[in-house]
Design a protein around this motif. Structure first.
Motif, PDB file in Angstrom:
ATOM      1  N   ARG A  40      44.063  41.847  36.221  1.00 18.35           N
ATOM      2  CA  ARG A  40      43.750  40.653  35.420  1.00 18.35           C
ATOM      3  C   ARG A  40      43.720  39.397  36.274  1.00 18.35           C
ATOM      4  O   ARG A  40      44.501  39.258  37.222  1.00 18.35           O
ATOM      5  CB  ARG A  40      44.797  40.488  34.320  1.00 18.35           C
ATOM      6  N   GLN A  41      42.832  38.507  35.913  1.00 21.10           N
ATOM      7  CA  GLN A  41      42.780  37.191  36.528  1.00 21.10           C
ATOM      8  C   GLN A  41      43.970  36.411  35.978  1.00 21.10           C
ATOM      9  O   GLN A  41      44.126  36.295  34.767  1.00 21.10           O
ATOM     10  CB  GLN A  41      41.434  36.565  36.137  1.00 21.10           C
ATOM     11  N   GLU A  42      44.804  35.894  36.855  1.00 21.80           N
ATOM     12  CA  GLU A  42      46.016  35.217  36.386  1.00 21.80           C
ATOM     13  C   GLU A  42      46.154  33.779  36.882  1.00 21.80           C
ATOM     14  O   GLU A  42      47.146  33.124  36.594  1.00 21.80           O
ATOM     15  CB  GLU A  42      47.247  36.005  36.861  1.00 21.80           C
ATOM     16  N   TYR A  43      45.169  33.319  37.627  1.00 24.77           N
ATOM     17  CA  TYR A  43      45.327  32.001  38.254  1.00 24.77           C
ATOM     18  C   TYR A  43      44.887  30.870  37.336  1.00 24.77           C
ATOM     19  O   TYR A  43      45.375  29.761  37.452  1.00 24.77           O
ATOM     20  CB  TYR A  43      44.552  31.953  39.573  1.00 24.77           C
ATOM     21  N   TRP A  44      43.939  31.134  36.502  1.00 26.42           N
ATOM     22  CA  TRP A  44      43.475  30.110  35.565  1.00 26.42           C
ATOM     23  C   TRP A  44      43.923  30.510  34.164  1.00 26.42           C
ATOM     24  O   TRP A  44      43.646  31.620  33.706  1.00 26.42           O
ATOM     25  CB  TRP A  44      41.952  29.990  35.608  1.00 26.42           C
ATOM     26  N   HIS A  71      47.554  21.622  35.945  1.00 28.33           N
ATOM     27  CA  HIS A  71      47.193  22.925  36.512  1.00 28.33           C
ATOM     28  C   HIS A  71      47.285  22.933  38.041  1.00 28.33           C
ATOM     29  O   HIS A  71      47.718  23.919  38.634  1.00 28.33           O
ATOM     30  CB  HIS A  71      45.762  23.293  36.084  1.00 28.33           C
ATOM     31  N   LEU A  72      46.889  21.844  38.664  1.00 26.32           N
ATOM     32  CA  LEU A  72      46.790  21.836  40.126  1.00 26.32           C
ATOM     33  C   LEU A  72      48.152  21.985  40.796  1.00 26.32           C
ATOM     34  O   LEU A  72      49.143  21.426  40.345  1.00 26.32           O
ATOM     35  CB  LEU A  72      46.142  20.535  40.610  1.00 26.32           C
ATOM     36  N   GLY A  73      48.158  22.730  41.892  1.00 25.88           N
ATOM     37  CA  GLY A  73      49.393  22.890  42.661  1.00 25.88           C
ATOM     38  C   GLY A  73      49.745  21.623  43.414  1.00 25.88           C
ATOM     39  O   GLY A  73      50.910  21.301  43.628  1.00 25.88           O
ATOM     40  N   SER A 114      31.748  32.800  39.745  1.00 25.68           N
ATOM     41  CA  SER A 114      32.775  33.759  40.136  1.00 25.68           C
ATOM     42  C   SER A 114      32.284  35.173  39.879  1.00 25.68           C
ATOM     43  O   SER A 114      32.630  35.795  38.883  1.00 25.68           O
ATOM     44  CB  SER A 114      34.060  33.515  39.345  1.00 25.68           C
ATOM     45  N   ILE A 125      34.472  38.378  38.770  1.00 24.90           N
ATOM     46  CA  ILE A 125      34.890  38.749  37.415  1.00 24.90           C
ATOM     47  C   ILE A 125      33.631  38.978  36.581  1.00 24.90           C
ATOM     48  O   ILE A 125      32.960  38.018  36.188  1.00 24.90           O
ATOM     49  CB  ILE A 125      35.790  37.654  36.820  1.00 24.90           C
ATOM     50  N   TRP A 132      32.513  36.918  33.463  1.00 28.95           N
ATOM     51  CA  TRP A 132      32.052  35.540  33.648  1.00 28.95           C
ATOM     52  C   TRP A 132      30.708  35.473  34.374  1.00 28.95           C
ATOM     53  O   TRP A 132      30.058  34.432  34.362  1.00 28.95           O
ATOM     54  CB  TRP A 132      33.057  34.733  34.474  1.00 28.95           C
TER      55      TRP A 132
END
Lengths: 204, 296
Positions: free
Chosen positions: B19-23, B71-73, B146, B149, B152
């Protein structure tokens, strides 16, 4: 200038995960962060079942989608083909991590670094010496152990492999072991249809 | 089929879909505010409806960056994100947002105080609309870029962004401008109502085409569609996105009386569907297995 790449011989890999441990030791990655690991897959049913091990790591692609989508140019490709992240430029947007078809990137969060491997907020001496190299909130990834490579050594995962399933070398050199193995045994690239031109090849 | 033989694996050392977990919800919320705000500004600017323009501009200028910074690190370095215009849609979107913030604000001030006229006023309007359009569709390009995935990776994504953004804008302008448009004859109101129904229908068709395309594409796309329609996320997708976001919105819009309460309900239902679909898109993004066992 060499073009560094890796060949992974799946017939030799025994799934011991020594590479995973060596990588953690070399890079001091926090809990939950693995730059390389060995996946396993069961094929067939008893009594004809078998298991295949597939070590995975950043493929240091020639046309890396992570580099394309990075809005700050923090992800860059060295002349020798190693894909790195400049942590002073990264804003931690996660675009690179999302764009990587191999899911081999991580955005480093505060919790694993502050809580430590034992998750009690107390860091071991090993963690204390290792964690300062990371910047919380930025993307991190396998670097092909570029400091070791610059010093003429092999990446830690290659060095530790007891069965020599991982072979590291110059893909541009026609006499290198990696190049010969790819040609003789028809090395395949993972998810080649994405056309990212990975520099990690698998031998079946 | 490949999608039937592999499971979704978490951090296990197994081959499978990941799974995509970053967004997640933060970035989904940021894009939700951005698209709805840009849609509202665009439609309001067409009718010179200042309240709508101001609210739309505020959503894009205040709410969207707030969610993005969460959201941004490294949010304090966000200015660096304008450096890769040649290939990053995030960079292009950020530039569009800056143009929109500047020229959109200037356009509203000019409308209010008549500072400049003629060509300069037209230029302000065109630049504001340009920035507004970029904000409206860039999420679609960020996602469709992207290729990792499969869910998308479709050209429908930008259309998806525009249609949902415009629909949000039209439902909100009907809500905020109900009295204003009815007081000025009602013709504009009827046009907007017709546009709303058309956009609901268009969003529904786009959503169906998007799911159909993903289901017959790469296996990870099919798996994601199963997650949305039958599996883990079906309890969110079907009631919130399909029933409330499309069906209920369409029924209320078509058959509901022209009262503020009904318009409020339409707007709430539409926005629930819009936010829901964005969050679920991020939740169901799956990566393909790194190597298929058919190779061995």
């Amino acid at each position: 200038m060499p073009k560094w790449g890796m060949v992974i011989d799946l017939k030799r890999c025994i799934g011991c995960n020594a590479c995973t441990v060596a990588c953690k030791m070399e890079n001091s990655t926090p809990a939950g962060v693995l730059f390389t690991k060995t996946l396993s897959e069961e094929i067939g049913k008893y009594p004809h079942a078998t298991r295949v091990y597939i070590p995975v790591l950043c493929n240091h692609c020639e046309d890396p989608p992570c580099e394309r989508v990075c809005p700050t140019k923090a992800t860059y490709i060295r002349e020798d083909g190693i894909v790195l992240v400049d942590e002073t430029k990264c804003i931690g947007c996660g675009a690179c991590a999302t764009a990587c078809p191999y899911k081999n990137r991580v955005v480093l969060h505060r919790e694993p670094v502050e809580k430590g491997l034992y998750k009690q907020g107390i860091l071991t001496p090993f963690e204390k010496q290792g964690y300062p190299r990371f910047v919380i909130g930025t993307a991190i990834k396998c670097t092909f152990c570029h400091e070791r490579v610059d010093a003429g050594l092999e990446p830690a995962c290659v060095n530790i492999c007891p069965t020599e399933a991982r072979i590291f070398g110059d893909l541009d050199d026609p006499d290198s072991k990696v190049r010969r193995l790819i040609q003789e045994r028809k090395g395949v690239q993972p998810l080649a249809h994405h056309n990212t031109k990975p520099k990690v090849f698998y031998l079946e | 089929m490949l999608s039937d033989s592999y499971e979704i694996v978490g951090e296990e050392f197994k081959v499978g879909y990941r799974r995509q977990e970053y967004w997640g919800w933060r970035i989904a919320t940021a894009f939700f505010f951005g698209e709805v705000g840009a849609g509202l500004f665009l439609v309001s600017a067409f009718y010179n409806f200042m309240t709508g323009m101001l609210i739309g501009w505020g959503l894009v200028t205040v709410c969207k960056p707030t969610a993005l910074f969460m959201h941004l690190g490294k949010p304090l370095r966000a200015w660096r994100a304008i450096m890769h215009l040649s290939s990053s849609w995030i960079s292009r979107g950020l530039c569009g947002s800056i143009i929109f913030t500047g020229f959109g604000g200037a356009h509203m001030l000019n409308l209010k105080y008549h500072i400049v006229g003629g060509f300069a006023a037209s230029l302000l309007f065109v630049l504001a609309m340009l920035g507004c359009l970029v904000v409206l569709f860039y999420l679609g390009f960020v996602l469709s870029y992207s290729a990792a995935i499969p869910l998308w990776d479709t050209g429908l994504m930008p259309i998806f962004s525009i249609s949902y953004g415009l629909l949000g804008g039209v439902t909100l302008i009907l809500l905020f401008g109900h009295d204003h448009f009815l007081a000025t004859g009602g013709h504009t109101y009827e046009v907007l109502k017709a546009m709303e129904l058309g956009l609901i229908l268009f969003c529904g068709v786009t959503l169906a085409s998007f799911l159909h395309g993903a289901a017959y594409g790469p296996s990870a796309g099919r798996k994601a569609v199963v997650l949305l329609l039958k599996d883990r996320f079906a309890i969110w997708f079907i009631p919130f996105v399909v029933v409330i976001g499309i069906v209920l919105t369409a029924l209320l819009s078509a058959f509901g009386p022209d009262t503020l309460v009904v318009l409020l309900l339409v707007a709430i239902a539409e926005l629930i569907g819009d936010l829901g679909v964005k969050i679920l898109l991020f939740k169901t993004g799956l990566y393909e297995p790194v190597m298929a066992h058919s190779r061995f």
